[in-house]
Design a protein around this motif. Structure first.
Motif, PDB file in Angstrom:
ATOM      1  N   PRO A  12      13.563 110.386  -7.717  1.00  0.00           N
ATOM      2  CA  PRO A  12      13.004 109.571  -6.633  1.00  0.00           C
ATOM      3  C   PRO A  12      12.010 110.331  -5.754  1.00  0.00           C
ATOM      4  CG  PRO A  12      15.276 110.180  -6.157  1.00  0.00           C
ATOM      5  CD  PRO A  12      15.014 110.582  -7.580  1.00  0.00           C
ATOM      6  N   ARG A  13      11.969 111.666  -5.883  1.00  0.00           N
ATOM      7  CA  ARG A  13      10.996 112.445  -5.115  1.00  0.00           C
ATOM      8  C   ARG A  13       9.589 112.328  -5.699  1.00  0.00           C
ATOM      9  NH1 ARG A  13      14.173 118.237  -4.227  1.00  0.00           N
ATOM     10  NH2 ARG A  13      15.953 117.415  -3.043  1.00  0.00           N
ATOM     11  N   ASP A  14       9.492 111.830  -6.933  1.00  0.00           N
ATOM     12  CA  ASP A  14       8.195 111.681  -7.577  1.00  0.00           C
ATOM     13  C   ASP A  14       7.333 110.714  -6.752  1.00  0.00           C
ATOM     14  OD1 ASP A  14       6.060 110.955  -9.319  1.00  0.00           O
ATOM     15  OD2 ASP A  14       7.254 111.611 -11.027  1.00  0.00           O
ATOM     16  N   PRO A  15       6.098 111.090  -6.414  1.00  0.00           N
ATOM     17  CA  PRO A  15       5.229 110.228  -5.585  1.00  0.00           C
ATOM     18  C   PRO A  15       5.014 108.837  -6.158  1.00  0.00           C
ATOM     19  CG  PRO A  15       4.294 112.432  -5.784  1.00  0.00           C
ATOM     20  CD  PRO A  15       5.455 112.384  -6.734  1.00  0.00           C
ATOM     21  N   GLN A  16       5.112 108.679  -7.482  1.00  0.00           N
ATOM     22  CA  GLN A  16       4.871 107.360  -8.067  1.00  0.00           C
ATOM     23  C   GLN A  16       5.945 106.349  -7.672  1.00  0.00           C
ATOM     24  OE1 GLN A  16       5.633 107.024 -12.416  1.00  0.00           O
ATOM     25  NE2 GLN A  16       6.233 109.185 -12.262  1.00  0.00           N
ATOM     26  N   PHE A  17       7.118 106.826  -7.224  1.00  0.00           N
ATOM     27  CA  PHE A  17       8.170 105.905  -6.792  1.00  0.00           C
ATOM     28  C   PHE A  17       8.083 105.647  -5.286  1.00  0.00           C
ATOM     29  CE2 PHE A  17      10.131 108.028 -10.570  1.00  0.00           C
ATOM     30  CZ  PHE A  17       9.958 106.951 -11.411  1.00  0.00           C
ATOM     31  N   SER A  18       7.913 106.671  -4.501  1.00  0.00           N
ATOM     32  CA  SER A  18       7.704 106.597  -3.043  1.00  0.00           C
ATOM     33  C   SER A  18       8.495 105.462  -2.377  1.00  0.00           C
ATOM     34  CB  SER A  18       6.213 106.438  -2.731  1.00  0.00           C
ATOM     35  OG  SER A  18       5.699 105.229  -3.266  1.00  0.00           O
ATOM     36  N   GLY A  19       9.796 105.471  -2.589  1.00  0.00           N
ATOM     37  CA  GLY A  19      10.657 104.482  -1.948  1.00  0.00           C
ATOM     38  C   GLY A  19      10.647 103.115  -2.586  1.00  0.00           C
ATOM     39  N   ASP A  20      10.098 102.994  -3.786  1.00  0.00           N
ATOM     40  CA  ASP A  20       9.938 101.701  -4.450  1.00  0.00           C
ATOM     41  C   ASP A  20      11.105 101.458  -5.417  1.00  0.00           C
ATOM     42  OD1 ASP A  20       9.164  99.418  -5.738  1.00  0.00           O
ATOM     43  OD2 ASP A  20       7.102 100.065  -6.075  1.00  0.00           O
ATOM     44  N   VAL A  21      12.038 100.595  -5.027  1.00  0.00           N
ATOM     45  CA  VAL A  21      13.198 100.282  -5.874  1.00  0.00           C
ATOM     46  C   VAL A  21      12.746  99.626  -7.179  1.00  0.00           C
ATOM     47  CG1 VAL A  21      15.310  98.909  -6.038  1.00  0.00           C
ATOM     48  CG2 VAL A  21      14.752 100.074  -3.901  1.00  0.00           C
ATOM     49  N   ARG A  22      11.767  98.737  -7.087  1.00  0.00           N
ATOM     50  CA  ARG A  22      11.282  98.055  -8.295  1.00  0.00           C
ATOM     51  C   ARG A  22      10.712  99.047  -9.302  1.00  0.00           C
ATOM     52  NH1 ARG A  22       9.834  93.254 -10.289  1.00  0.00           N
ATOM     53  NH2 ARG A  22      10.557  92.175  -8.411  1.00  0.00           N
ATOM     54  N   ALA A  23       9.950 100.020  -8.848  1.00  0.00           N
ATOM     55  CA  ALA A  23       9.357 100.996  -9.768  1.00  0.00           C
ATOM     56  C   ALA A  23      10.435 101.786 -10.500  1.00  0.00           C
ATOM     57  CB  ALA A  23       8.437 101.945  -8.997  1.00  0.00           C
ATOM     58  N   ILE A  24      11.502 102.115  -9.805  1.00  0.00           N
ATOM     59  CA  ILE A  24      12.610 102.831 -10.448  1.00  0.00           C
ATOM     60  C   ILE A  24      13.291 101.944 -11.477  1.00  0.00           C
ATOM     61  CG2 ILE A  24      14.898 103.842 -10.048  1.00  0.00           C
ATOM     62  CD1 ILE A  24      13.867 104.847  -7.358  1.00  0.00           C
ATOM     63  N   ALA A  25      13.550 100.678 -11.109  1.00  0.00           N
ATOM     64  CA  ALA A  25      14.195  99.742 -12.042  1.00  0.00           C
ATOM     65  C   ALA A  25      13.334  99.517 -13.274  1.00  0.00           C
ATOM     66  CB  ALA A  25      14.481  98.418 -11.337  1.00  0.00           C
ATOM     67  N   GLU A  26      12.042  99.401 -13.088  1.00  0.00           N
ATOM     68  CA  GLU A  26      11.143  99.216 -14.233  1.00  0.00           C
ATOM     69  C   GLU A  26      11.176 100.427 -15.147  1.00  0.00           C
ATOM     70  OE1 GLU A  26       7.757  96.271 -12.234  1.00  0.00           O
ATOM     71  OE2 GLU A  26       7.428  98.447 -12.287  1.00  0.00           O
ATOM     72  N   ARG A  27      11.202 101.629 -14.557  1.00  0.00           N
ATOM     73  CA  ARG A  27      11.170 102.839 -15.378  1.00  0.00           C
ATOM     74  C   ARG A  27      12.434 102.985 -16.232  1.00  0.00           C
ATOM     75  NH1 ARG A  27       8.629 107.853 -15.181  1.00  0.00           N
ATOM     76  NH2 ARG A  27       6.881 106.678 -14.332  1.00  0.00           N
ATOM     77  N   TYR A  28      13.622 102.784 -15.616  1.00  0.00           N
ATOM     78  CA  TYR A  28      14.830 102.976 -16.429  1.00  0.00           C
ATOM     79  C   TYR A  28      15.050 101.813 -17.399  1.00  0.00           C
ATOM     80  CZ  TYR A  28      17.920 100.103 -13.332  1.00  0.00           C
ATOM     81  OH  TYR A  28      18.528  99.094 -12.617  1.00  0.00           O
ATOM     82  N   THR A  29      14.573 100.614 -17.048  1.00  0.00           N
ATOM     83  CA  THR A  29      14.692  99.492 -17.981  1.00  0.00           C
ATOM     84  C   THR A  29      13.786  99.704 -19.193  1.00  0.00           C
ATOM     85  OG1 THR A  29      15.214  97.973 -16.151  1.00  0.00           O
ATOM     86  CG2 THR A  29      14.488  96.985 -18.220  1.00  0.00           C
ATOM     87  N   GLU A  30      12.595 100.231 -18.976  1.00  0.00           N
ATOM     88  CA  GLU A  30      11.704 100.577 -20.091  1.00  0.00           C
ATOM     89  C   GLU A  30      12.353 101.626 -20.999  1.00  0.00           C
ATOM     90  OE1 GLU A  30       8.186 101.921 -18.195  1.00  0.00           O
ATOM     91  OE2 GLU A  30       7.539  99.916 -17.547  1.00  0.00           O
ATOM     92  N   ALA A  31      13.028 102.604 -20.396  1.00  0.00           N
ATOM     93  CA  ALA A  31      13.698 103.645 -21.175  1.00  0.00           C
ATOM     94  C   ALA A  31      14.825 103.048 -22.015  1.00  0.00           C
ATOM     95  CB  ALA A  31      14.240 104.731 -20.247  1.00  0.00           C
ATOM     96  N   LEU A  32      15.615 102.153 -21.430  1.00  0.00           N
ATOM     97  CA  LEU A  32      16.694 101.506 -22.176  1.00  0.00           C
ATOM     98  C   LEU A  32      16.135 100.658 -23.314  1.00  0.00           C
ATOM     99  CD1 LEU A  32      19.038 100.394 -19.233  1.00  0.00           C
ATOM    100  CD2 LEU A  32      19.453 102.236 -20.885  1.00  0.00           C
ATOM    101  N   GLU A  33      15.010  99.995 -23.077  1.00  0.00           N
ATOM    102  CA  GLU A  33      14.398  99.189 -24.136  1.00  0.00           C
ATOM    103  C   GLU A  33      13.962 100.067 -25.314  1.00  0.00           C
ATOM    104  OE1 GLU A  33      10.384  96.551 -24.932  1.00  0.00           O
ATOM    105  OE2 GLU A  33      11.300  96.444 -22.943  1.00  0.00           O
ATOM    106  N   ARG A  34      13.379 101.214 -25.029  1.00  0.00           N
ATOM    107  CA  ARG A  34      12.962 102.120 -26.110  1.00  0.00           C
ATOM    108  C   ARG A  34      14.175 102.552 -26.944  1.00  0.00           C
ATOM    109  NH1 ARG A  34       9.911 104.548 -21.912  1.00  0.00           N
ATOM    110  NH2 ARG A  34      11.315 106.360 -21.878  1.00  0.00           N
ATOM    111  N   ILE A  35      15.274 102.817 -26.280  1.00  0.00           N
ATOM    112  CA  ILE A  35      16.497 103.227 -26.966  1.00  0.00           C
ATOM    113  C   ILE A  35      16.969 102.127 -27.913  1.00  0.00           C
ATOM    114  CG2 ILE A  35      18.946 103.748 -26.625  1.00  0.00           C
ATOM    115  CD1 ILE A  35      18.103 105.078 -23.948  1.00  0.00           C
ATOM    116  N   VAL A  36      17.013 100.891 -27.407  1.00  0.00           N
ATOM    117  CA  VAL A  36      17.502  99.764 -28.208  1.00  0.00           C
ATOM    118  C   VAL A  36      16.583  99.482 -29.386  1.00  0.00           C
ATOM    119  CG1 VAL A  36      18.045  97.292 -28.174  1.00  0.00           C
ATOM    120  CG2 VAL A  36      18.703  98.740 -26.233  1.00  0.00           C
ATOM    121  N   ARG A  37      15.275  99.545 -29.177  1.00  0.00           N
ATOM    122  CA  ARG A  37      14.332  99.221 -30.245  1.00  0.00           C
ATOM    123  C   ARG A  37      14.482 100.149 -31.448  1.00  0.00           C
ATOM    124  NH1 ARG A  37      10.295  95.608 -29.608  1.00  0.00           N
ATOM    125  NH2 ARG A  37       9.860  94.780 -27.503  1.00  0.00           N
ATOM    126  N   ARG A  38      14.890 101.385 -31.229  1.00  0.00           N
ATOM    127  CA  ARG A  38      15.022 102.324 -32.348  1.00  0.00           C
ATOM    128  C   ARG A  38      16.180 101.956 -33.271  1.00  0.00           C
ATOM    129  NH1 ARG A  38      13.294 106.368 -28.403  1.00  0.00           N
ATOM    130  NH2 ARG A  38      15.454 106.904 -27.878  1.00  0.00           N
TER     131      ARG A  38
END
Length: 321
Positions: free
Chosen positions: A264-290
């Motif tokens: 969460p210290r990464d500037p691209q998140f900067s307190g943005d809950v949605r950005a964090i949710a999008e990032r981990y959901t994208e990661a979970l999708e990559r896992i499932v697709r394999r």
């Protein structure tokens, strides 16, 4: 109430008989039995009981017209084989998997990133989905002294609940019941501890809608809020079953991997809950697709949709003084 208690006891007796049988089987025999039971579930039982239509609907949402009916059935049958094997592996794990033979069964992907995150003095959230053998991931952490509070829903059957609770806690972890978990999770975060949770379930109408397989899916805000409030690192992890090797291996083989580290210290998140949710959901999708056969398609991931109105609360009958 009495009948429910009897039913729970009968269910547990059947389960304990299954435990005794499975624990006595060899690696190859347990795989053959799991595949046989999956075949019966898929071809013999009424499809309503196995939630076949829910699985087909989910796959249709995820893959659209690119997925043929034959391939969809392959994935669903493969899912049942996988889920039954997960239960069998849990039964056999205490006598099959130890620190001494760990390398025979487990390989790692991005291990250094996970270890670095876990050894930091900050709170950690180990996040996964209903993919692969998520229980094996917990045991693996515990074997090397990395203990977490595992967030899980209480099972309806108290006898089965106690069995699964004992299984999770025998490797050093402790269970946090999902219902009313916020206080325990907060305590763990405040002392720079670690919690493990699954982040791929429908969060209802009040959830945060982010894309999963390109379609809006209701996602819990709490994970991102915890990360921001407590400066917690999120480690998106998985345990993926590898192809069987009955010649050279004495048990199953898995790859335990770190798909994404979210800070969460990464500037691209900067307190943005949605950005964090999008990032981990994208990661979970990559896992499932394999490996889509190793995902739990039974859950209605896209049940809630944007714009759905909350159900009105039922009026309580007036109390008589």
């Amino acid at each position: 109430m009495k009948w429910k208690s009897i039913r729970y006891r009968l269910e547990y007796m059947v389960f304990k008989c299954l435990v005794a049988i499975v624990d006595s089987l060899s690696y190859r025999q347990s795989v053959m039995l799991a595949h046989g039971l999956a075949h019966m579930l898929f071809f013999w039982l009424p499809r309503k009981l196995t939630r076949y239509e829910v699985c087909r609907e989910n796959l249709k949402i995820a893959y659209g017209d690119d997925l043929s009916d034959e391939r969809a059935d392959e994935i669903i049958l493969g899912m049942w084989r996988h889920l039954i094997r997960v239960i069998f592996e849990m039964i056999q794990m205490p006598r099959k998997l130890r620190r001494e033979n760990f390398r025979e069964c487990i390989t790692f992907h991005n291990r250094q990133r996970a270890v670095s995150a876990y050894l930091s003095e900050r709170p950690r959230i180990v996040l996964s989905g209903h993919f692969g053998n998520w229980e094996l991931s917990l045991v693996s952490f515990g074997l090397f002294g990395f203990y977490v509070g595992a967030v899980a829903r209480a099972l309806d059957n108290p006898y089965l609940h106690d069995w699964f609770k004992d299984f999770r806690e025998q490797s050093g972890h402790y269970m946090i019941l999902k219902s009313g978990a916020s206080e325990q999770i907060s305590q763990e975060m405040e002392r720079a501890g670690a919690v493990a949770m699954l982040g791929d379930q429908d969060a209802g109408r009040r959830g945060l809608f982010v894309d999963f397989f390109g379609k809006p899916a209701s996602t819990f805000k709490s994970i991102g809020l915890l990360a921001l409030q407590y400066d917690a690192v999120i480690c998106v992890a998985y345990a993926r079953r590898l192809p069987d090797d009955f010649v050279n291996s004495r048990w199953v083989r898995y790859e335990i991997g770190t798909e994404e580290i979210i800070d969460p210290r990464d500037p691209q998140f900067s307190g943005d809950v949605r950005a964090i949710a999008e990032r981990y959901t994208e990661a979970l999708e990559r896992i499932v697709r394999r490996d889509p056969e190793q995902y739990f398609w039974v859950h209605r991931r896209w049940k809630s949709q944007p714009g759905m109105k909350a159900k009105p609360k039922k009026k309580q009958p007036a109390k008589v003084a």
